[in-house]
Design a protein around this motif. Structure first.
Motif, PDB file in Angstrom:
ATOM      1  N   LEU A 262       0.824  -1.206   0.000  1.00  0.00           N
ATOM      2  CA  LEU A 262       0.000   0.000   0.000  1.00  0.00           C
ATOM      3  C   LEU A 262       0.861   1.259   0.000  1.00  0.00           C
ATOM      4  O   LEU A 262       0.580   2.215  -0.738  1.00  0.00           O
ATOM      5  N   VAL A 263       1.912   1.264   0.819  1.00  0.00           N
ATOM      6  CA  VAL A 263       2.807   2.419   0.853  1.00  0.00           C
ATOM      7  C   VAL A 263       3.507   2.589  -0.489  1.00  0.00           C
ATOM      8  O   VAL A 263       3.696   3.712  -0.964  1.00  0.00           O
ATOM      9  N   THR A 264       3.878   1.491  -1.124  1.00  0.00           N
ATOM     10  CA  THR A 264       4.525   1.556  -2.436  1.00  0.00           C
ATOM     11  C   THR A 264       3.584   2.093  -3.499  1.00  0.00           C
ATOM     12  O   THR A 264       4.006   2.801  -4.429  1.00  0.00           O
ATOM     13  N   MET A 265       2.318   1.800  -3.369  1.00  0.00           N
ATOM     14  CA  MET A 265       1.345   2.208  -4.377  1.00  0.00           C
ATOM     15  C   MET A 265       0.913   3.665  -4.221  1.00  0.00           C
ATOM     16  O   MET A 265       0.458   4.293  -5.184  1.00  0.00           O
ATOM     17  N   LEU A 266       1.049   4.240  -3.024  1.00  0.00           N
ATOM     18  CA  LEU A 266       0.537   5.589  -2.762  1.00  0.00           C
ATOM     19  C   LEU A 266       1.100   6.656  -3.696  1.00  0.00           C
ATOM     20  O   LEU A 266       0.349   7.504  -4.192  1.00  0.00           O
ATOM     21  N   PRO A 267       2.423   6.692  -3.983  1.00  0.00           N
ATOM     22  CA  PRO A 267       2.922   7.736  -4.894  1.00  0.00           C
ATOM     23  C   PRO A 267       2.266   7.718  -6.259  1.00  0.00           C
ATOM     24  O   PRO A 267       1.986   8.782  -6.835  1.00  0.00           O
ATOM     25  N   SER A 268       1.997   6.538  -6.798  1.00  0.00           N
ATOM     26  CA  SER A 268       1.333   6.452  -8.101  1.00  0.00           C
ATOM     27  C   SER A 268      -0.087   6.996  -8.027  1.00  0.00           C
ATOM     28  O   SER A 268      -0.541   7.697  -8.948  1.00  0.00           O
ATOM     29  N   LEU A 269      -0.800   6.692  -6.948  1.00  0.00           N
ATOM     30  CA  LEU A 269      -2.161   7.211  -6.800  1.00  0.00           C
ATOM     31  C   LEU A 269      -2.158   8.726  -6.648  1.00  0.00           C
ATOM     32  O   LEU A 269      -2.971   9.425  -7.275  1.00  0.00           O
ATOM     33  N   ILE A 270      -1.247   9.241  -5.844  1.00  0.00           N
ATOM     34  CA  ILE A 270      -1.173  10.693  -5.654  1.00  0.00           C
ATOM     35  C   ILE A 270      -0.839  11.383  -6.969  1.00  0.00           C
ATOM     36  O   ILE A 270      -1.446  12.401  -7.324  1.00  0.00           O
ATOM     37  N   LEU A 271       0.117  10.820  -7.706  1.00  0.00           N
ATOM     38  CA  LEU A 271       0.496  11.417  -8.982  1.00  0.00           C
ATOM     39  C   LEU A 271      -0.654  11.386  -9.970  1.00  0.00           C
ATOM     40  O   LEU A 271      -0.846  12.325 -10.744  1.00  0.00           O
ATOM     41  N   PHE A 272      -1.447  10.316  -9.938  1.00  0.00           N
ATOM     42  CA  PHE A 272      -2.586  10.247 -10.849  1.00  0.00           C
ATOM     43  C   PHE A 272      -3.608  11.326 -10.541  1.00  0.00           C
ATOM     44  O   PHE A 272      -4.087  12.016 -11.446  1.00  0.00           O
ATOM     45  N   PHE A 273      -3.925  11.512  -9.279  1.00  0.00           N
ATOM     46  CA  PHE A 273      -4.925  12.517  -8.925  1.00  0.00           C
ATOM     47  C   PHE A 273      -4.415  13.929  -9.191  1.00  0.00           C
ATOM     48  O   PHE A 273      -5.190  14.817  -9.539  1.00  0.00           O
ATOM     49  N   VAL A 274      -3.108  14.135  -9.042  1.00  0.00           N
ATOM     50  CA  VAL A 274      -2.546  15.454  -9.309  1.00  0.00           C
ATOM     51  C   VAL A 274      -2.538  15.745 -10.808  1.00  0.00           C
ATOM     52  O   VAL A 274      -2.839  16.861 -11.243  1.00  0.00           O
ATOM     53  N   GLY A 275      -2.205  14.741 -11.615  1.00  0.00           N
ATOM     54  CA  GLY A 275      -2.076  14.976 -13.053  1.00  0.00           C
ATOM     55  C   GLY A 275      -3.210  14.459 -13.892  1.00  0.00           C
ATOM     56  O   GLY A 275      -3.086  14.387 -15.124  1.00  0.00           O
ATOM     57  N   GLN A 276      -4.348  14.117 -13.281  1.00  0.00           N
ATOM     58  CA  GLN A 276      -5.425  13.517 -14.059  1.00  0.00           C
ATOM     59  C   GLN A 276      -6.040  14.479 -15.066  1.00  0.00           C
ATOM     60  O   GLN A 276      -6.568  14.044 -16.097  1.00  0.00           O
ATOM     61  N   LYS A 277      -5.955  15.788 -14.828  1.00  0.00           N
ATOM     62  CA  LYS A 277      -6.563  16.736 -15.762  1.00  0.00           C
ATOM     63  C   LYS A 277      -5.890  16.670 -17.129  1.00  0.00           C
ATOM     64  O   LYS A 277      -6.524  16.934 -18.144  1.00  0.00           O
ATOM     65  N   TYR A 278      -4.599  16.284 -17.162  1.00  0.00           N
ATOM     66  CA  TYR A 278      -3.911  16.171 -18.441  1.00  0.00           C
ATOM     67  C   TYR A 278      -4.410  14.972 -19.229  1.00  0.00           C
ATOM     68  O   TYR A 278      -4.331  14.951 -20.458  1.00  0.00           O
ATOM     69  N   PHE A 279      -4.916  13.958 -18.540  1.00  0.00           N
ATOM     70  CA  PHE A 279      -5.511  12.827 -19.229  1.00  0.00           C
ATOM     71  C   PHE A 279      -6.942  13.128 -19.646  1.00  0.00           C
ATOM     72  O   PHE A 279      -7.399  12.726 -20.716  1.00  0.00           O
ATOM     73  N   ILE A 280      -7.688  13.829 -18.810  1.00  0.00           N
ATOM     74  CA  ILE A 280      -9.085  14.117 -19.098  1.00  0.00           C
ATOM     75  C   ILE A 280      -9.213  15.150 -20.214  1.00  0.00           C
ATOM     76  O   ILE A 280      -9.997  14.993 -21.151  1.00  0.00           O
ATOM     77  N   GLU A 281      -8.447  16.217 -20.113  1.00  0.00           N
ATOM     78  CA  GLU A 281      -8.521  17.268 -21.124  1.00  0.00           C
ATOM     79  C   GLU A 281      -7.839  16.856 -22.425  1.00  0.00           C
ATOM     80  O   GLU A 281      -8.162  17.381 -23.485  1.00  0.00           O
ATOM     81  N   GLY A 282      -6.902  15.913 -22.358  1.00  0.00           N
ATOM     82  CA  GLY A 282      -6.178  15.505 -23.546  1.00  0.00           C
ATOM     83  C   GLY A 282      -5.045  16.465 -23.845  1.00  0.00           C
ATOM     84  O   GLY A 282      -4.884  17.504 -23.231  1.00  0.00           O
ATOM     85  N   ILE A 283      -4.251  16.059 -24.807  1.00  0.00           N
ATOM     86  CA  ILE A 283      -3.126  16.884 -25.210  1.00  0.00           C
ATOM     87  C   ILE A 283      -3.602  17.864 -26.282  1.00  0.00           C
ATOM     88  O   ILE A 283      -3.914  17.472 -27.398  1.00  0.00           O
ATOM     89  N   SER A 284      -3.681  19.116 -25.954  1.00  0.00           N
ATOM     90  CA  SER A 284      -4.166  20.146 -26.888  1.00  0.00           C
ATOM     91  C   SER A 284      -3.435  21.440 -26.642  1.00  0.00           C
ATOM     92  O   SER A 284      -2.746  21.609 -25.645  1.00  0.00           O
ATOM     93  N   LEU A 285      -3.603  22.341 -27.549  1.00  0.00           N
ATOM     94  CA  LEU A 285      -2.992  23.646 -27.436  1.00  0.00           C
ATOM     95  C   LEU A 285      -4.022  24.716 -27.075  1.00  0.00           C
ATOM     96  O   LEU A 285      -3.779  25.908 -27.255  1.00  0.00           O
ATOM     97  N   SER A 286      -5.171  24.281 -26.591  1.00  0.00           N
ATOM     98  CA  SER A 286      -6.246  25.238 -26.348  1.00  0.00           C
ATOM     99  C   SER A 286      -5.858  26.297 -25.327  1.00  0.00           C
ATOM    100  O   SER A 286      -6.286  27.450 -25.405  1.00  0.00           O
ATOM    101  N   GLY A 287      -5.025  25.922 -24.341  1.00  0.00           N
ATOM    102  CA  GLY A 287      -4.641  26.892 -23.318  1.00  0.00           C
ATOM    103  C   GLY A 287      -3.268  27.456 -23.512  1.00  0.00           C
ATOM    104  O   GLY A 287      -2.819  28.277 -22.725  1.00  0.00           O
ATOM    105  N   GLY A 288      -2.573  27.053 -24.601  1.00  0.00           N
ATOM    106  CA  GLY A 288      -1.206  27.478 -24.779  1.00  0.00           C
ATOM    107  C   GLY A 288      -1.031  28.636 -25.726  1.00  0.00           C
ATOM    108  O   GLY A 288      -0.125  29.426 -25.588  1.00  0.00           O
ATOM    109  N   ILE A 289      -1.883  28.725 -26.754  1.00  0.00           N
ATOM    110  CA  ILE A 289      -1.734  29.758 -27.767  1.00  0.00           C
ATOM    111  C   ILE A 289      -3.015  30.564 -27.820  1.00  0.00           C
ATOM    112  O   ILE A 289      -4.093  30.028 -28.045  1.00  0.00           O
ATOM    113  N   LYS A 290      -2.883  31.819 -27.639  1.00  0.00           N
ATOM    114  CA  LYS A 290      -4.041  32.707 -27.658  1.00  0.00           C
ATOM    115  C   LYS A 290      -3.711  33.900 -28.537  1.00  0.00           C
ATOM    116  O   LYS A 290      -2.614  34.445 -28.489  1.00  0.00           O
ATOM    117  N   GLY A 291      -4.706  34.334 -29.264  1.00  0.00           N
ATOM    118  CA  GLY A 291      -4.496  35.489 -30.106  1.00  0.00           C
ATOM    119  C   GLY A 291      -3.654  35.154 -31.293  1.00  0.00           C
ATOM    120  O   GLY A 291      -2.572  35.637 -31.397  1.00  0.00           O
TER     121      GLY A 291
END
Length: 291
Positions: A262-291
């Motif tokens: 369980l202790v070994t698995m915790l970092p992977s779970l924490i990293l998933f919850f921290v970075g899950q928006k990059y999986f949900i939103e997908g890889i796009s340039l919608s927030g990178g280039i404006k104007g």
């Protein structure tokens, strides 16, 4: 109001209850699936807090009584868990740095540089993804053995600095979606190739780089085959290899094993919850280039 307009309003009112029912069914299915997926994790947590004789009791007890929080302390004291953790962190952090550095440079070269044979080299690189790891395992092992790298971290770290075909492909596709006008403007301002890459391209591709870092973290943190091949000294074990060594003991205590897992698995779970928006939103340039 015309008859057609009234009919449209009536049809919308009829469809609304059906849409609500369908949404309720979808949410119920998602909740059910989530509960089914969480049962093994809850059982792992429950087992890690039980007495040894309660682990295989029937009927099973989902709520330990009493709750043995000191199982975690006993686990860390009975195993060189701290040493294994340090080894795993060193290997994982080094491979993340190497992967991001090498894949970023190579992917940018494939995406922007115009050179003869570029497409052929790219196809050859993609073809390496089709080779099973079992095919290259023995030759690579003999290569590292001839270099004297057995029982060192070098075989697990150095290959990351030579790129990863899948990550290079992923980043290349992302770079190709960035307008070249940004780089032309940077060249007018006096930036060279390295400046354009690190000051223009890299900030715009943070979602892709974060995704690569997350994949690489999970791969290196949970890697078992690599340490098994190259590390035979217990002081050099990673968490995955160390826990497997602990499991192979004849008098294994499953509550302690679940606590370590369980202790070994915790970092992977924490990293998933921290970075899950990059999986949900997908890889796009919608927030990178404006104007």
């Amino acid at each position: 109001m015309s008859m057609n307009g009234r009919e449209k309003i009536t049809n919308k009112k009829r469809l609304k209850p059906a849409k609500i029912v369908w949404q309720v069914i979808v949410y119920l299915l998602l909740i059910t699936g989530a509960i089914v997926m969480l049962i093994p994790f809850f059982w792992m947590l429950s087992t890690s807090l039980k007495e040894s004789f309660q682990v295989f009791s029937f009927p099973p007890k989902w709520i330990p009584d009493p709750i043995k929080w000191d199982n975690y302390v006993l686990t860390f004291n009975s195993l060189p868990f701290g040493k294994w953790l340090v080894n795993t962190v060193i290997i994982t952090a080094s491979t993340i740095v190497g992967t991001l550095l090498s894949c970023t440079i190579v992917a940018y070269g494939f995406a922007r540089f115009r050179a003869r044979g570029r497409n052929v080299l790219f196809l050859v690189m993609l073809a390496t993804m089709m080779l099973p790891s079992a095919v290259t395992m023995i030759p690579v092992f003999y290569l590292f053995k001839s270099l004297g790298w057995i029982n060192t971290f070098y075989p697990l770290i150095v290959p990351a600095f030579f790129g990863n075909a899948f990550f290079i492909f992923l980043l290349r596709q992302f770079y190709m979606s960035i307008p070249t006008e940004l780089e032309d403007a940077a060249k007018i301002d006096g930036l060279g190739t390295v400046g354009i890459l690190w000051r223009i391209i890299v900030p715009l591709t943070m979602p892709a780089l974060t995704t690569v870092a997350i994949f690489q973290f999970n791969g290196a943190w949970n890697d078992f085959m690599g340490p098994l091949l190259y590390l035979s000294k217990p002081d050099l074990y990673t968490l995955a290899l160390g826990i497997n060594f602990f499991k192979s003991q004849n008098d294994v205590q499953w509550n302690y094993l679940m606590a370590a897992s369980l202790v070994t698995m915790l970092p992977s779970l924490i990293l998933f919850f921290v970075g899950q928006k990059y999986f949900i939103e997908g890889i796009s340039l919608s927030g990178g280039i404006k104007g």
